[in-house]
Motif scaffolding. Structure first.
Motif, mmCIF file in Angstrom:
data_model
loop_
_atom_site.group_PDB
_atom_site.id
_atom_site.type_symbol
_atom_site.label_atom_id
_atom_site.label_comp_id
_atom_site.label_asym_id
_atom_site.label_seq_id
_atom_site.Cartn_x
_atom_site.Cartn_y
_atom_site.Cartn_z
ATOM 1 N N LYS A 1 1.362 -1.310 -0.123
ATOM 2 C CA LYS A 1 -0.101 -0.092 -0.024
ATOM 3 C C LYS A 1 0.635 1.230 -0.170
ATOM 4 C CE LYS A 1 -3.903 -2.320 2.263
ATOM 5 N NZ LYS A 1 -4.430 -1.976 4.018
ATOM 6 N N LEU A 2 2.209 1.035 0.573
ATOM 7 C CA LEU A 2 3.199 2.758 0.125
ATOM 8 C C LEU A 2 3.639 2.246 -0.918
ATOM 9 C CD1 LEU A 2 4.520 2.370 4.429
ATOM 10 C CD2 LEU A 2 2.198 3.895 3.250
ATOM 11 N N LEU A 3 3.418 1.194 -1.866
ATOM 12 C CA LEU A 3 4.687 2.000 -3.035
ATOM 13 C C LEU A 3 3.725 2.376 -4.117
ATOM 14 C CD1 LEU A 3 5.143 -1.841 -3.269
ATOM 15 C CD2 LEU A 3 6.754 -0.142 -2.469
ATOM 16 N N VAL A 4 4.349 3.412 -3.840
ATOM 17 C CA VAL A 4 2.914 4.365 -4.194
ATOM 18 C C VAL A 4 3.215 5.001 -6.021
ATOM 19 C CG1 VAL A 4 1.789 6.148 -2.443
ATOM 20 C CG2 VAL A 4 4.273 6.796 -3.215
ATOM 21 N N PRO B 1 8.550 9.411 7.115
ATOM 22 C CA PRO B 1 9.616 8.112 7.312
ATOM 23 C C PRO B 1 9.349 6.685 6.969
ATOM 24 C CG PRO B 1 9.083 9.813 9.144
ATOM 25 C CD PRO B 1 8.629 10.013 8.195
ATOM 26 N N SER B 2 7.868 7.007 6.755
ATOM 27 C CA SER B 2 6.762 5.532 6.732
ATOM 28 C C SER B 2 7.497 5.075 4.996
ATOM 29 C CB SER B 2 5.396 4.991 6.325
ATOM 30 O OG SER B 2 5.215 6.358 5.856
ATOM 31 N N PHE B 3 7.527 6.110 4.285
ATOM 32 C CA PHE B 3 7.992 5.808 2.695
ATOM 33 C C PHE B 3 9.053 5.564 3.210
ATOM 34 C CE2 PHE B 3 4.282 8.444 1.159
ATOM 35 C CZ PHE B 3 3.502 7.781 0.853
ATOM 36 N N ARG B 4 10.360 5.700 3.753
ATOM 37 C CA ARG B 4 11.610 5.553 3.644
ATOM 38 C C ARG B 4 12.052 4.165 3.922
ATOM 39 N NH1 ARG B 4 15.467 5.893 7.378
ATOM 40 N NH2 ARG B 4 17.315 5.957 7.107
ATOM 41 N N GLU B 5 11.507 3.637 4.711
ATOM 42 C CA GLU B 5 10.961 2.677 5.638
ATOM 43 C C GLU B 5 10.661 1.454 4.511
ATOM 44 O OE1 GLU B 5 9.371 -0.352 9.095
ATOM 45 O OE2 GLU B 5 9.917 2.002 9.390
ATOM 46 N N ASN B 6 9.706 1.752 3.673
ATOM 47 C CA ASN B 6 9.159 1.080 2.780
ATOM 48 C C ASN B 6 10.236 0.387 1.759
ATOM 49 O OD1 ASN B 6 6.759 -0.739 2.902
ATOM 50 N ND2 ASN B 6 6.922 0.016 0.497
ATOM 51 N N ARG B 7 10.779 1.606 1.020
ATOM 52 C CA ARG B 7 11.861 1.827 -0.168
ATOM 53 C C ARG B 7 12.775 0.825 0.598
ATOM 54 N NH1 ARG B 7 10.341 7.773 -2.405
ATOM 55 N NH2 ARG B 7 8.324 6.995 -2.520
ATOM 56 N N LEU B 8 13.608 1.150 1.700
ATOM 57 C CA LEU B 8 14.139 0.266 1.983
ATOM 58 C C LEU B 8 14.275 -1.370 2.469
ATOM 59 C CD1 LEU B 8 15.734 3.099 4.935
ATOM 60 C CD2 LEU B 8 17.015 2.292 2.474
ATOM 61 N N ARG B 9 13.309 -1.359 2.457
ATOM 62 C CA ARG B 9 12.523 -2.868 2.473
ATOM 63 C C ARG B 9 12.024 -3.210 1.609
ATOM 64 N NH1 ARG B 9 10.954 -4.879 7.291
ATOM 65 N NH2 ARG B 9 9.898 -3.182 8.942
ATOM 66 N N LEU B 10 11.619 -2.398 0.430
ATOM 67 C CA LEU B 10 11.962 -3.095 -1.005
ATOM 68 C C LEU B 10 14.016 -3.479 -1.321
ATOM 69 C CD1 LEU B 10 11.016 -3.330 -3.813
ATOM 70 C CD2 LEU B 10 10.556 -1.254 -4.236
ATOM 71 N N LEU B 11 14.614 -2.663 -1.503
ATOM 72 C CA LEU B 11 15.686 -2.524 -1.540
ATOM 73 C C LEU B 11 16.266 -4.387 -1.097
ATOM 74 C CD1 LEU B 11 17.040 1.406 -1.776
ATOM 75 C CD2 LEU B 11 16.836 -0.974 -3.394
ATOM 76 N N SER B 12 16.221 -4.051 0.428
ATOM 77 C CA SER B 12 16.177 -5.130 1.096
ATOM 78 C C SER B 12 15.694 -6.862 0.729
ATOM 79 C CB SER B 12 16.235 -4.981 2.667
ATOM 80 O OG SER B 12 16.623 -6.590 3.345
ATOM 81 N N ARG B 13 15.094 -6.399 -0.645
ATOM 82 C CA ARG B 13 14.343 -7.417 -0.794
ATOM 83 C C ARG B 13 15.318 -8.029 -2.240
ATOM 84 N NH1 ARG B 13 13.140 -11.373 0.822
ATOM 85 N NH2 ARG B 13 11.374 -11.860 -1.655
ATOM 86 N N ILE B 14 15.820 -7.193 -2.653
ATOM 87 C CA ILE B 14 16.643 -7.330 -3.771
ATOM 88 C C ILE B 14 17.974 -8.157 -3.384
ATOM 89 C CG2 ILE B 14 18.591 -6.130 -5.706
ATOM 90 C CD1 ILE B 14 15.899 -3.836 -5.827
ATOM 91 N N ARG B 15 19.019 -7.304 -2.218
ATOM 92 C CA ARG B 15 19.436 -8.167 -1.917
ATOM 93 C C ARG B 15 19.463 -9.650 -0.791
ATOM 94 N NH1 ARG B 15 21.899 -5.151 3.565
ATOM 95 N NH2 ARG B 15 19.568 -6.257 4.367
#
Length: 690
Positions: free
Chosen positions: A604-607, A662-676
């Motif tokens: 829901k935070l992937l805009v 902060p919520s968007f920042r955290e979510n995007r960092l989680r997305l990058l973590s999924r790549i890793r």
């Protein structure tokens, strides 16, 4: 320019120590010269049974004058500190200059170091080098405090043609050497290496070991050819014989043809190990001939007849003993000897050879199932593999263990593959040795080496530094070579657990896990060395090994190879850049925030379109890579990850990771973590260079 000539003349130096001693002498002297500020154009070192020789060419006659600056105390330092500095430097205050830096003004003493004659320096450094020479074994004799491999008899040392004066325990260096012990023992004056080597050659001494070896080889081949025979060449024996003589004289001896009924390995071992002689074979049939080549150390007046006769007598006696053992050993089957192995200690803390043999037998049967070998015949070969250790022939010729077991097994009518496995289960015994060539032999060889490693890991006797008294690195490398060169699949942890189950008092479950994990790490280190020697990139090896998910060495290697091929493509190089950017951001932000961003992002935070596309692409690539890995198709897994290239680039072009919200920042960092996390299923791309 001037030349240094040094000869250390002694009683006989063991052949096995000569080459290393020559290297050590060269390194010790040249390093000391460089430390004193002396350069040279070239250096050569040689060894014979009675002398170490060094020639250093192109040395300066003296060291150059040097100007040095020594920083002292501050100008406003206490007078006692300033005076102490002047005294230790050997200068007056007027000889100092004042230098200013950001910390203030300091005195700097200007020191002029006068050059010193090279001969004077040599008389200081050579005695210390000789006294501290690193012989593996050394001795003292008489009242001398000097330790040397054998009693040192004289020292020749000249520089620029003149003797360098120094003394060690009553031995004064001069310009004299001595020729061959028997043929030309008179003293010989020498000034330079060219005169020295020429004079010694006239006095029946070949200074160069390579020249002696080449002479032996050429004359032995010629002598054999004249008789319609071929030399059974042996590099180790050639090196040894060239270290036993100063003037090689090649002769041919013989033994009774009836001894050819013995296994050929017994004959060649008798000739080599006991008499340092070369075997000969028929040039047409390649069968051993009842003749041999020996190397004498003098030109005998009778043409060598007495030398040959003496060697013939000794070899006949040795072969007679060998024939007795061969005949006696065949009177009892190998299986009848197995009980004797329980009376032989393999290691005080591990148990008997019999106990070890029963573990090897069980392991061989287990391993056979994985490498598609006949389990019953593998167990039979393992059961008989050590029986020849209690035979007379192996007692006399320990280097023939396994070889004799094969002959005895064949004499009993044992299956040829089983007999070959008895011989080959010790292989490979070095990097140049071949590996077992049948699956049965592979199973027994793997079982033997894995049990060896497990046993010494259990008692915590692991290799440390350069010390490996039980050749455990060689055992691990043997396992690696067999599995990789024959492309065999073997789960090492499962086999390790089976091996530990065979001990009556095995470790606890926790200890077992720790032991096997440590042993697997040892295999990983050996495999890294093996792969690097094969030309594999060290960073790719680390990228795969760091996952710690695999105990099948063949699969690990295939993954490294697939990764190397993938990174050679444009997709591979571009994906590496994108992944490295993503993992670097994650690492930095996790360190800064002192937390992990692992886990699924909130959809829901992937805009932005680019982050939605990337999330979908990561999920798809991860699923495809997982299926490919399950099928062991590593290149397909990497091709699946390569599809992330475009969405990763688009994400970094259009999306701000460190958003104000902060919520968007955290979510995007989680997305990058999924790549890793997705790429970690294949390799740790952060460890890949370039």
């Amino acid at each position: 320019m001037p030349e240094l000539l040094l000869e250390l003349f002694s009683e006989e130096i063991p052949a096995r120590m000569q080459s290393r001693a020559a290297q050590d002498l060269r390194a010790g002297v040249t390093n000391a010269l460089v430390d004193k500020g002396l350069v040279y154009e070239g250096a050569q070192a040689h060894a014979t049974p009675r002398r170490l020789v060094l020639s250093v060419e192109g040395l300066a006659a003296a060291t150059a004058e040097r100007r040095e600056e020594r920083k002292g105390p501050r100008v406003d330092a206490p007078e006692s500190a300033i005076q102490g500095f002047l005294k230790s430097s050997g200068v007056a205050l007027s000889d100092c200059r004042i230098v200013e830096d950001k910390k203030g003004k300091f005195y700097v003493a200007v020191l002029l170091r006068k050059g010193r004659p090279t001969a004077e320096l040599l008389s200081e450094i050579l005695p210390e080098i000789i006294r501290s020479f690193p012989w593996p074994k050394s001795m003292r004799w008489g009242s001398s405090s000097l330790r040397w491999v054998r009693p040192l008899q004289s020292i020749l040392c000249t520089f620029d043609g003149e003797a360098v004066p120094f003394e060690i325990d009553g031995l004064r260096a001069g310009n004299l050497t001595f020729g061959h012990r028997f043929m030309a023992p008179q003293p010989i004056a020498s000034r330079r290496y060219k005169d020295y080597s020429t004079s010694l050659a006239q006095a029946r001494v070949m200074v160069d070991a390579a020249e002696r070896a080449q002479t032996i080889l050429a004359e032995a081949r010629t002598l054999a050819f004249a008789q319609g025979l071929e030399l059974v060449e042996d590099e180790a024996l050639l090196a040894e014989t060239s270290g036993l003589v100063e003037w090689p004289v090649v002769l041919m001896g013989s033994f009774e043809p009836s001894f050819l009924s013995l296994p050929p390995e017994i004959i060649t071992t008798t000739l080599k190990a006991h008499q340092k002689c070369f075997a000969l074979r028929d040039a047409k049939s390649a069968a051993l001939a009842p003749r041999y080549v020996l190397v004498a150390n003098l030109i005998a007046a009778d043409g060598g007849e007495q030398i040959i006769a003496g060697n013939n007598r000794v070899i006949a006696a040795r072969l007679t003993d060998a024939k007795f053992f061969w005949d006696q050993d065949r009177k009892a089957p190998l299986a009848a000897r197995l009980g004797l192995l329980d009376q032989i200690t393999f290691h005080a803390r591990i148990g008997s050879q019999g106990e070890r043999l029963r573990r090897i037998e069980a392991l061989a049967g287990e391993i056979a199932g994985f490498i598609k070998a006949d389990a019953d015949r593998a167990r039979e070969a393992a059961r008989l593999s050590k029986a020849d250790l209690v035979t007379g022939a192996v007692g006399e010729f320990p280097e023939l263990q396994g070889v004799m077991g094969r002959y005895y097994a064949l004499a009993e009518g044992t299956d040829a593959d089983v007999a070959d496995a008895i011989r080959d289960h010790y292989k490979p015994q070095g990097p140049s040795d071949r590996i077992p060539q049948t699956r049965i032999a592979e199973a027994v060889a793997l079982a033997d080496k894995i049990d060896m490693l497990l046993a010494f890991w259990l008692i915590d006797e692991k290799p440390t530094g350069s010390k490996d008294p039980f050749a455990l690195r060689r055992a691990a490398l043997g396992v690696i070579r067999i599995l990789l060169e024959h492309e065999r699949r073997l789960p090492l942890l499962r086999i390790g657990r089976k091996g530990l189950d065979l001990y009556s008092q095995g470790p606890s479950e926790g200890e077992r896990k720790a032991l096997l994990a440590d042993l697997l790490s040892f295999f990983a280190d050996r495999l890294k060395v093996y792969l690097r020697d094969q030309g594999a990139r060290h960073d790719l090896i680390d990228a795969v090994f760091s996952l710690g998910q695999e105990d099948d060495l063949l699969l690990i290697v295939r993954r490294v190879e697939a990764l190397a091929r993938f990174l050679e493509t444009e997709d591979g190089r571009n994906l590496l850049a994108g992944i490295r950017r993503a993992t670097n951001i994650i690492r930095i932000e996790e360190k800064k925030d002192a937390r992990s961003y692992a886990g699924q992002p909130n959809s829901k935070l992937l805009v932005q379109a680019e982050e939605k596309t990337l999330a979908t692409a990561v999920a798809a690539a991860e699923a495809q890579a997982r299926r490919a890995l399950e099928a062991e198709d590593f290149e397909a897994a990497m091709r699946a990850l390569a599809k992330l290239r475009s969405p990763v680039d688009a994400f970094f072009d259009r999306v701000t990771v460190n958003a104000d919200d902060p919520s968007f920042r955290e979510n995007r960092l989680r997305l990058l973590s999924r790549i890793r996390e997705a790429t970690l299923s294949v390799a740790d791309f952060s460890r890949i260079e370039g």
